[in-house]
Every structure is written in structure tokens, then in C-alpha cells.
Motif scaffolding. Structure first.
Motif, PDB file in Angstrom:
ATOM      1  N   PRO A 229      -3.529  17.707 -16.222  1.00  0.00           N
ATOM      2  CA  PRO A 229      -3.117  16.340 -15.930  1.00  0.00           C
ATOM      3  C   PRO A 229      -2.577  16.367 -14.569  1.00  0.00           C
ATOM      4  O   PRO A 229      -1.799  17.213 -14.173  1.00  0.00           O
ATOM      5  N   PHE A 230      -2.658  15.000 -14.169  1.00  0.00           N
ATOM      6  CA  PHE A 230      -1.934  14.755 -12.882  1.00  0.00           C
ATOM      7  C   PHE A 230      -1.165  13.530 -13.134  1.00  0.00           C
ATOM      8  O   PHE A 230      -1.089  12.943 -14.272  1.00  0.00           O
ATOM      9  N   GLU A 231      -0.111  13.303 -12.402  1.00  0.00           N
ATOM     10  CA  GLU A 231       1.013  12.039 -12.433  1.00  0.00           C
ATOM     11  C   GLU A 231       0.888  11.336 -11.093  1.00  0.00           C
ATOM     12  O   GLU A 231       0.408  11.918 -10.048  1.00  0.00           O
ATOM     13  N   ARG A 232       1.021  10.069 -11.104  1.00  0.00           N
ATOM     14  CA  ARG A 232       1.451   9.463  -9.945  1.00  0.00           C
ATOM     15  C   ARG A 232       2.641   9.951  -9.183  1.00  0.00           C
ATOM     16  O   ARG A 232       3.523  10.341  -9.666  1.00  0.00           O
ATOM     17  N   LEU A 233       2.466  10.056  -7.944  1.00  0.00           N
ATOM     18  CA  LEU A 233       3.477  10.500  -6.823  1.00  0.00           C
ATOM     19  C   LEU A 233       4.664   9.734  -7.043  1.00  0.00           C
ATOM     20  O   LEU A 233       5.971  10.458  -6.983  1.00  0.00           O
ATOM     21  N   SER A 234       4.515   8.498  -6.882  1.00  0.00           N
ATOM     22  CA  SER A 234       5.750   7.462  -6.742  1.00  0.00           C
ATOM     23  C   SER A 234       5.346   6.245  -7.666  1.00  0.00           C
ATOM     24  O   SER A 234       4.123   5.921  -7.926  1.00  0.00           O
ATOM     25  N   GLU A 235       6.414   5.512  -8.200  1.00  0.00           N
ATOM     26  CA  GLU A 235       6.084   4.249  -9.075  1.00  0.00           C
ATOM     27  C   GLU A 235       5.659   3.121  -7.899  1.00  0.00           C
ATOM     28  O   GLU A 235       5.115   2.251  -8.465  1.00  0.00           O
ATOM     29  N   ARG A 236       5.984   3.392  -6.661  1.00  0.00           N
ATOM     30  CA  ARG A 236       5.727   2.169  -5.747  1.00  0.00           C
ATOM     31  C   ARG A 236       3.925   1.777  -5.798  1.00  0.00           C
ATOM     32  O   ARG A 236       3.215   2.947  -5.835  1.00  0.00           O
ATOM     33  N   GLU A 237       3.676   0.758  -6.089  1.00  0.00           N
ATOM     34  CA  GLU A 237       2.341   0.289  -5.872  1.00  0.00           C
ATOM     35  C   GLU A 237       1.508   0.753  -4.827  1.00  0.00           C
ATOM     36  O   GLU A 237       0.504   1.115  -4.941  1.00  0.00           O
ATOM     37  N   SER A 238       2.123   0.643  -3.586  1.00  0.00           N
ATOM     38  CA  SER A 238       1.330   0.903  -2.445  1.00  0.00           C
ATOM     39  C   SER A 238       0.965   2.569  -2.192  1.00  0.00           C
ATOM     40  O   SER A 238       0.254   2.998  -1.471  1.00  0.00           O
ATOM     41  N   ASP A 239       1.846   3.389  -3.071  1.00  0.00           N
ATOM     42  CA  ASP A 239       1.342   4.737  -2.893  1.00  0.00           C
ATOM     43  C   ASP A 239       0.606   5.425  -4.069  1.00  0.00           C
ATOM     44  O   ASP A 239       1.114   5.563  -5.098  1.00  0.00           O
ATOM     45  N   LYS A 240      -0.421   5.335  -3.787  1.00  0.00           N
ATOM     46  CA  LYS A 240      -1.265   5.899  -5.141  1.00  0.00           C
ATOM     47  C   LYS A 240      -1.762   7.227  -5.255  1.00  0.00           C
ATOM     48  O   LYS A 240      -2.528   7.722  -5.859  1.00  0.00           O
ATOM     49  N   ARG A 241      -0.834   8.046  -4.413  1.00  0.00           N
ATOM     50  CA  ARG A 241      -1.250   9.564  -4.385  1.00  0.00           C
ATOM     51  C   ARG A 241      -0.928  10.259  -5.753  1.00  0.00           C
ATOM     52  O   ARG A 241      -0.016   9.678  -6.484  1.00  0.00           O
ATOM     53  N   PHE A 242      -1.530  11.450  -6.135  1.00  0.00           N
ATOM     54  CA  PHE A 242      -1.221  12.094  -7.379  1.00  0.00           C
ATOM     55  C   PHE A 242      -0.547  13.158  -7.004  1.00  0.00           C
ATOM     56  O   PHE A 242      -0.792  13.761  -5.994  1.00  0.00           O
TER      57      PHE A 242
END
Ligand code: ADP
Length: 347
Positions: A229-242
Motif C-alpha cells: 500500500p501507498f499513502e499520500r505524501l501530504s494532505e495538500r491538494e497540490s501535492d499528489k505524490r505518494f
């Protein structure tokens, strides 16, 4: 390369069992007289691909060209030219001699039959006096596999497809299967495609390796797979990295997947560097600590395939012997793997 040099050309192939897609190959060309290794975990589609290449099954969609002609299962032209050897070879319930002579007899091609059978047995390291009259059940796994191989090679196939040929054989048989395969290529220009988990053996025989993963093909050989499983790096909508969080506390940052269905990231080995010192952290490069678990020589190119374990993931890199020497690498050594978070592909 002209089309005439190609044994196979697969175009837009996808194959389903029921509604499950097990293979998707957009374009694959296999040149005459080459030896291609197929690598991939269980269930990745290797056997399915070999069955399609053997024309034992028709792909659900797409076309397979054989020497520039579209071909279909059970076409008589193909049957005599393409042969598939399965992991547990099928032998007739007869003697070794009868097994090897069978194909020639069917073709009514029986001139100097004994001599040819003797030669075929010698090619796989079996002595005619000792083996010709043995029954099918009086053979070890390795001997049976070699008899099956001799029975195919005596027919001088244009293509020999081998599915896990060394899985249940001894090391001596594995060596002899390699030798007989190389000889077939050198003498008759046979094209070989071989699926195997035995990477050391496969690298010692193949000119090129294809990796299969979830039915997708990676033509540059073995590539590195990071599963979720992966998670979003940040809650910020602009940062979509995993990110992938390893249990040892290390974190891998990956560029955002293209769409929701992407579940697996691929990092090509050419995009990974191996170093001994950490660089100052700019957050874009992953710097993973691991240790070398194996170093295999790829005989064809003289490169060394280095496998590095990073907690429960493993990464493979292709290094030159100069790189190995300059970093004094050896199995067990602690190293750093570095790759850019954008250098991933999602599938
Ligand atoms: P590999 O040889 O890499 O282990 P396979 O080609 O045997 O992979 O299998 C690929 C996928 O297709 C797997 O998920 C397997 O369960 C499925 N599969 C293979 N053969 C059949 C079949 N005859 N019917 C249904 N599913 C199949």
C-alpha cells in the motif's frame, strides 16, 4: 532490421481468462536466432505468453505474426516449426529411443535413424548404450527433461520455447540443457524463448531478458517493482505524490500515479544509482539504505547484476565491473540506492 529477420511480431495483444486480463503486450518483436529470457513472479503471465507463442492458444485480442505472416493456433505450418517444452515434460510410455525417434517416424524421415538418435542423445549428455533402451519411468527428472529436449531438437525446430526447463533438474542437467540450447541456435539458427526463475542460469544463456509483471512486459529486462500500500505524501491538494513506508522506518517518495487504477510502481534499473555516502537531502531523491544480497555475472555483456535488499524490497541494478571495483562492492556490503521520485512508472 527488416521484417524478415523477425521470428515473431506481436501487435496489440491482450489475453483474458474469463473476464480477467492476464496479458497485455502492445508491441513485441523477437529476432531470429536470438535467445530471450522471460523473468517474472508466479502468475505474471510467462506460461500464457509461451502458449500464445507456441500457437497453442489464440490471443483474445491482437495479432501474432510469425516470420511476417499472421498465424493461428494449430496451423500445420507452425506445428512442425515451433515447439514448446513444458516444465514437466510429457514422455511417451515407451523407451527413450522410441521417444526420440517418434517425431521423425511420424514424418517418415527415418534415414540413419539410430545414428541420429545417438547424436541427439549425445547432444544432451546422455550415452546411447546406457539410455536408448531405458523406459520412460527409469529416468531422473533431469534425464527425462533432457530426453524431451533431445526429442524436440532432433526435429530441428525453428523455435524452441522452454517453460522453466531447469525447475526440477540437477545442476549437471541444467548445464547440458544450456549447452544444447546454444548449440541449436548456433547450428540451425533456432530462436529460443525461455521462462525461468533461475536467474543465474537464464543470464548465462539469454541475449536479452523481458520482465513480465501482472501481464505487462518490460523490454529492458528485469525492472524493480514497488507494490502498495501507498499513502499520500501530504494532505495538500497540490501535492499528489505518494509514499511507501517501509517497516524499518525508511520512506520512498514517488510521483503521483496517472490514474486510480495504478497500484504498482516500477523503477527502472538505469534510473537508480548506487553509492556509499548519503548526499545532502533535497527531498526529491530517494536515498535508501540496503545491503547487497547477490551479484550475478551476465555473461553476454560482462555486466554484473547486483541485487540490493532494502528492508523487504529488493532492487536490481546492472553495473560494470569497473563500477563494482571502484566502490569495492561485495555481497553483504551496506549501500545507498538513490533515485529521483519522478523516475517511476505506474501500472
Ligand atoms: P506464470 O507462468 O508467470 O506463473 P501464468 O501465465 O501461468 O503465469 O498465469 C497468468 C495468470 O493467468 C494467473 O493469474 C493464472 O492464475 C491465470 N491463468 C493461467 N491459466 C489459466 C487458465 N487456463 N484459466 C484461468 N486462468 C488462468
Amino acid at each position: 532490421m527488416t521484417k524478415k529477420d523477425l521470428t515473431y511480431h506481436l501487435k496489440k495483444i491482450s489475453h483474458f481468462y474469463g473476464n480477467k486480463k492476464v496479458l497485455e503486450i502492445d508491441n513485441l518483436e523477437i529476432k531470429k536466432g536470438t535467445i530471450t529470457g522471460l523473468i517474472g513472479p508466479n502468475g505474471s503471465g510467462k506460461t500464457t505468453l509461451l502458449r500464445l507463442l507456441a500457437f497453442a492458444e489464440k490471443p483474445s485480442f491482437g495479432q501474432i505474426f510469425y516470420k511476417d505472416r499472421q498465424e493461428f493456433p494449430f496451423s500445420p505450418t507452425i506445428r512442425s516449426k515451433v515447439t514448446l517444452l513444458t516444465q514437466k515434460p510429457y514422455l511417451l510410455r515407451r523407451t527413450v529411443f522410441e521417444n526420440i525417434a517418434y517425431g521423425l517416424k511420424i514424418r517418415k524421415d527415418i534415414k540413419q535413424l539410430e545414428e541420429r538418435v545417438e547424436k541427439a542423445l549425445n547432444n544432451v549428455g546422455l550415452n546411447y548404450q546406457n539410455f536408448a533402451q531405458r523406459k520412460w519411468h527409469e529416468l531422473s527428472g533431469g534425464e527425462a527433461q533432457r530426453v524431451a529436449m533431445a526429442a524436440r531438437l532432433i526435429l530441428k525446430p525453428e523455435v524452441l520455447l522452454l517453460d522453466e526447463p531447469t525447475a526440477s533438474v540437477d545442476t549437471e542437467s541444467a548445464k547440458l540443457i544450456r549447452k544444447a540450447s546454444l548449440k541449436a541456435r548456433d547450428i540451425w539458427g533456432t530462436t529460443l524463448i525461455i521462462a525461468s526463475h533461475d536467474l543465474q542460469w537464464l543470464y548465462s544463456i539469454s541475449d536479452k531478458q523481458l520482465s513480465l509483471f501482472k501481464g505487462n512486459i518490460f523490454t529492458s529486462g528485469m525492472e524493480n517493482i514497488i507494490t502498495g500500500p501507498f499513502e499520500r505524501l501530504s494532505e495538500r491538494e497540490s501535492d499528489k505524490r505518494f509514499v511507501k513506508k517501509l517497516k524499518d522506518g525508511q520512506i520512498i517518495t514517488l510521483k503521483a500515479p496517472q490514474n486510480k487504477e495504478c497500484t504498482t510502481a516500477i523503477v527502472k534499473k538505469k534510473n537508480i544509482t548506487i553509492e556509499l555516502e548519503k548526499s545532502s537531502d533535497n527531498g526529491i531523491y530517494n536515498q535508501l539504505t540496503g545491503h547487497i544480497v547477490s551479484m550475478l555475472l551476465e555473461e553476454k555483456r560482462g555486466d554484473i547484476m547486483v541485487t540490493v535488499a532494502v528492508h523487504d524490497l529488493s532492487f536490481v541494478l546492472r553495473l560494470s565491473s569497473d563500477q563494482i571495483n571502484s566502490l569495492s562492492l561485495y555481497p553483504g556490503k551496506k549501500v545507498l540506492l538513490k533515485f529521483h521520485s519522478s523516475e517511476v512508472e505506474w501500472i
